[in-house]
Design a protein around this motif. Structure first.
Motif, PDB file in Angstrom:
ATOM      1  N   LEU A  79       0.834  -1.200   0.000  1.00 38.64           N
ATOM      2  CA  LEU A  79       0.000   0.000   0.000  1.00 38.64           C
ATOM      3  C   LEU A  79       0.869   1.250   0.000  1.00 38.64           C
ATOM      4  O   LEU A  79       1.775   1.385   0.826  1.00 38.64           O
ATOM      5  N   ALA A  80       0.575   2.176  -0.916  1.00 38.49           N
ATOM      6  CA  ALA A  80       1.186   3.506  -0.906  1.00 38.49           C
ATOM      7  C   ALA A  80       0.070   4.512  -0.627  1.00 38.49           C
ATOM      8  O   ALA A  80      -1.044   4.371  -1.139  1.00 38.49           O
ATOM      9  N   ILE A  81       0.388   5.526   0.181  1.00 35.25           N
ATOM     10  CA  ILE A  81      -0.637   6.448   0.664  1.00 35.25           C
ATOM     11  C   ILE A  81      -0.402   7.861   0.139  1.00 35.25           C
ATOM     12  O   ILE A  81       0.705   8.405   0.240  1.00 35.25           O
ATOM     13  N   LEU A  82      -1.475   8.449  -0.401  1.00 37.76           N
ATOM     14  CA  LEU A  82      -1.506   9.879  -0.703  1.00 37.76           C
ATOM     15  C   LEU A  82      -2.420  10.495   0.355  1.00 37.76           C
ATOM     16  O   LEU A  82      -3.634  10.317   0.300  1.00 37.76           O
ATOM     17  N   PRO A  83      -1.888  11.190   1.362  1.00 38.03           N
ATOM     18  CA  PRO A  83      -2.693  11.649   2.501  1.00 38.03           C
ATOM     19  C   PRO A  83      -3.648  12.776   2.117  1.00 38.03           C
ATOM     20  O   PRO A  83      -3.241  13.921   1.931  1.00 38.03           O
ATOM     21  N   MET A  84      -4.934  12.455   2.029  1.00 42.46           N
ATOM     22  CA  MET A  84      -5.939  13.426   1.612  1.00 42.46           C
ATOM     23  C   MET A  84      -7.018  13.634   2.668  1.00 42.46           C
ATOM     24  O   MET A  84      -8.015  14.293   2.407  1.00 42.46           O
ATOM     25  N   GLY A  85      -6.832  13.055   3.860  1.00 49.60           N
ATOM     26  CA  GLY A  85      -7.839  13.193   4.899  1.00 49.60           C
ATOM     27  C   GLY A  85      -7.615  14.417   5.761  1.00 49.60           C
ATOM     28  O   GLY A  85      -6.734  15.245   5.493  1.00 49.60           O
ATOM     29  N   THR A  86      -8.407  14.527   6.805  1.00 46.25           N
ATOM     30  CA  THR A  86      -8.256  15.629   7.759  1.00 46.25           C
ATOM     31  C   THR A  86      -7.143  15.333   8.749  1.00 46.25           C
ATOM     32  O   THR A  86      -6.282  16.170   9.014  1.00 46.25           O
ATOM     33  N   ALA A  87      -7.158  14.134   9.321  1.00 46.61           N
ATOM     34  CA  ALA A  87      -6.172  13.781  10.350  1.00 46.61           C
ATOM     35  C   ALA A  87      -4.940  13.092   9.777  1.00 46.61           C
ATOM     36  O   ALA A  87      -3.811  13.367  10.178  1.00 46.61           O
ATOM     37  N   ASN A  88      -5.138  12.157   8.837  1.00 48.00           N
ATOM     38  CA  ASN A  88      -4.029  11.411   8.222  1.00 48.00           C
ATOM     39  C   ASN A  88      -3.134  10.752   9.280  1.00 48.00           C
ATOM     40  O   ASN A  88      -1.904  10.828   9.228  1.00 48.00           O
ATOM     41  N   ASP A  89      -3.777  10.093  10.244  1.00 48.02           N
ATOM     42  CA  ASP A  89      -3.026   9.521  11.358  1.00 48.02           C
ATOM     43  C   ASP A  89      -2.114   8.382  10.940  1.00 48.02           C
ATOM     44  O   ASP A  89      -1.001   8.256  11.457  1.00 48.02           O
ATOM     45  N   LEU A  90      -2.555   7.522  10.013  1.00 47.38           N
ATOM     46  CA  LEU A  90      -1.686   6.427   9.576  1.00 47.38           C
ATOM     47  C   LEU A  90      -0.480   6.985   8.833  1.00 47.38           C
ATOM     48  O   LEU A  90       0.653   6.518   9.033  1.00 47.38           O
ATOM     49  N   ALA A  91      -0.692   7.977   7.985  1.00 46.77           N
ATOM     50  CA  ALA A  91       0.429   8.593   7.272  1.00 46.77           C
ATOM     51  C   ALA A  91       1.428   9.199   8.258  1.00 46.77           C
ATOM     52  O   ALA A  91       2.643   9.052   8.101  1.00 46.77           O
TER      53      ALA A  91
END
Length: 294
Positions: free
Chosen positions: A85-97
């Motif tokens: 899994l590769a992540i593009l952080p687009m959330g409000t919190a982005n805690d996993l990123a």
């Protein structure tokens, strides 16, 4: 599948906040790195795992643009298929990123997604429901209900703190029994959390030494005498030092069982997904991620 050209399944909502920016950045970085993108349209949360399983034999990795709820929806399929899994952080919190040290800058995150190293992290599970960050009972459930999209849009990550203070003022404690490492602990609590990762709830820290690949679940229970104690406790929750407070009890282990007198909902990575009685376990190294080394 070509041996010299990787293929990546791309799941990004182009209409979401930062959506078009994420698409533009990942397309440019993928072209530079020689990675072919296979776009999947996922209109509903349930579509994400299905898309990953459908493409499992034709891609080498999965790139997801979204927040923690979106990543949580992908967790079962990622564990089943073994795709990184590769992540593009687009959330409000982005805690996993944040936990994984993934840049919150979209261009830097896109560059890492197509060229970064692979590492394995644990997956938490409660009643068969997987979670990356934390599962919790009590205050966080009301917080999930209180934290509207409008609050996230208006306040960003600070919306979590605003909602938490509102909820804490009206939250009544509940009784629970926590079974861990062969011992039983009876608590009167406003919040019980079981963490797999390091960050949750907009930057709160599960425990100061918590890591997403330590093979352990970190458990805490908060017993506050009144809402006025929350502002005093909040700074230590940000740093993961809440276990030093005498009215916060903390343990760690690989399996946990929590029972309550009345059936109570359980929040996993921001969504209410199951209820007590709740049986937790950790699945060490269950998911591969593209992230900086620990």
């Amino acid at each position: 599948m070509s041996a010299d050209r990787r293929r990546a399944l791309l799941i990004v909502n182009g209409k979401a906040r930062q959506g078009q920016r994420a698409l533009d950045d990942i397309r440019e970085e993928a072209a530079t790195a020689g990675v072919a993108l296979v776009r999947a349209e996922c209109r509903e949360r349930e579509d994400i795992a299905e898309a990953i399983r459908d493409h499992a034999d034709s891609v080498d990795m999965v790139i997801i643009g979204g927040g923690d709820g979106t990543l949580n929806a992908a967790a079962p399929a990622l564990a089943d298929t073994g795709l990184p899994l590769a992540i593009l952080p687009m959330g409000t919190a982005n805690d996993l990123a944040r936990t994984l040290g993934i840049p919150l800058d979209m261009r830097e995150a896109a560059k890492l997604a197509v060229s970064g190293p692979i590492r394995r992290i644990d997956l938490g599970e409660v009643n068969g429901v997987p979670f990356f960050n934390v599962a919790s009972i009590g205050l966080s459930v009301e917080l999930a209900r209180e934290l509207t999209r409008e609050m996230k849009r208006r306040w960003g990550v600070f919306g979590y703190a605003v909602a938490a203070f509102r909820v804490a003022r009206r939250m009544a404690p509940f009784r629970a029994e926590i079974r861990i490492n062969g011992a039983r602990h009876r608590v009167k609590s406003v919040q019980i959390g079981v963490g797999n990762g390091r960050h949750y709830g907009g930057g709160m820290t599960v425990q100061e030494n918590a890591a997403p690949d330590d093979g352990q679940l970190d458990v805490y229970s908060i017993d506050l005498r009144g809402w006025w104690e929350w502002p005093l406790l909040y700074p230590d929750f940000r740093r993961g030092r809440h276990g030093h407070w005498k009215n916060v009890h903390a343990w760690y282990g690989q399996e946990v069982e929590i029972t309550t007198r009345h059936r109570r909902p359980v929040n996993t990575d921001g969504d209410i997904t199951t209820h007590t009685p709740a049986r937790f376990r950790v699945r060490p190294g269950a998911v591969a991620v593209i992230a900086p080394p620990r």
